[in-house]
Design a protein around this motif. Structure first.
Motif, PDB file in Angstrom:
ATOM      1  N   ASP A 138      -4.269   5.241   5.322  1.00 58.84           N
ATOM      2  CA  ASP A 138      -4.858   3.987   4.843  1.00 58.84           C
ATOM      3  C   ASP A 138      -5.422   3.233   6.040  1.00 58.84           C
ATOM      4  OD1 ASP A 138      -4.211   3.601   1.885  1.00 58.84           O
ATOM      5  OD2 ASP A 138      -2.263   4.222   2.688  1.00 58.84           O
ATOM      6  N   GLN A 166       0.828  -1.217   0.000  1.00 59.05           N
ATOM      7  CA  GLN A 166       0.000   0.000   0.000  1.00 59.05           C
ATOM      8  C   GLN A 166       0.857   1.259   0.000  1.00 59.05           C
ATOM      9  OE1 GLN A 166      -2.733   0.466   3.238  1.00 59.05           O
ATOM     10  NE2 GLN A 166      -3.512  -1.576   2.838  1.00 59.05           N
ATOM     11  N   HIS A 169      -9.699   0.279   3.098  1.00 55.85           N
ATOM     12  CA  HIS A 169      -9.360  -0.864   2.241  1.00 55.85           C
ATOM     13  C   HIS A 169     -10.252  -2.059   2.546  1.00 55.85           C
ATOM     14  CE1 HIS A 169      -5.672   0.814   0.450  1.00 55.85           C
ATOM     15  NE2 HIS A 169      -5.680   1.554   1.551  1.00 55.85           N
ATOM     16  N   THR A 186      -0.607   4.098   8.108  1.00 56.99           N
ATOM     17  CA  THR A 186      -1.586   3.009   8.025  1.00 56.99           C
ATOM     18  C   THR A 186      -2.183   2.764   9.406  1.00 56.99           C
ATOM     19  OG1 THR A 186      -0.296   1.938   6.267  1.00 56.99           O
ATOM     20  CG2 THR A 186      -1.942   0.580   7.394  1.00 56.99           C
TER      21      THR A 186
END
Lengths: 131, 131
Positions: free
Chosen positions: B68, A126, B106, B8
């Motif tokens: 993310d 990612q 995601h 993340t």
């Protein structure tokens, strides 16, 4: 010494929502396609079929003597610490096979380093896409 | 063109049970130790801290512009299809950064082939130990 017939049950929580169940079928197919002749099946703890109980009974009927139950969970809450061990004890007792049947409950897959490594790789992929 | 600061967040459901939370901390540490300088943190959807909201706010305060969100779930049920997108939309609106803040949700990690591969390896290792 004859080799015990071994099978693995991937144990998911279960849900009455078909949308929730579909990815587990997809995961099972991916895993089966990456393995050789090993027998791997899904089982749901509650709310969906195939249930853990019915899968164990079916495998025993087919002559499986060693069943590994691998929970598709990240953490062992009440379900994995109490409910599932109790279900397996009752099954072991009802099936009455004594030491000819071994059902082994494993830690949740979230605790295996292979899974941490896989998530690490997903994170890296990612990051590389973002930057 | 300057590079966006990216982080993340590994999103877990959350629980009031400390036994349930501990493995996620362990998983986070394993993942962090396998990565370089990438910023990876845990966030809980409900019932535990650090919450998703507080983690996003903290990262934005530190200047992160691309976040993310990677759900540590095997399947997208109501939480991932409805509750989490709504929480993220509200955060995006409240933080009022416009296009300078990108929060990307995601698919659940159970849908990534890396995780299916990892589970396949765990199954194989078990079979080898049993036979």
């Amino acid at each position: 010494m004859t080799k015990n017939k071994q099978a693995t049950l991937l144990l998911a929580h279960g849900s009455s929502d078909a949308n929730w169940l579909a990815p587990f079928e997809q995961l099972l197919q991916q895993i089966q396609s990456s393995l050789g002749n090993e027998r791997v099946e899904l089982a749901y703890m509650e709310l969906a079929e195939p249930s853990l109980k019915n899968q164990v009974i079916g495998l025993v009927d087919e002559g499986y003597q060693h069943i590994d139950v691998l929970p598709l969970f990240f953490a062992a809450g009440r379900h994995l610490r109490k409910d599932v061990p109790k279900m397996l004890e009752e099954l072991q007792s009802d099936l009455n096979k004594g030491p000819d049947l071994q059902i082994q409950l494993h830690p949740p897959i979230g605790l295996f380093p292979e899974v941490a490594d896989a998530i690490g790789r997903i994170v890296i992929n990612q990051v590389n896409k973002t930057s």
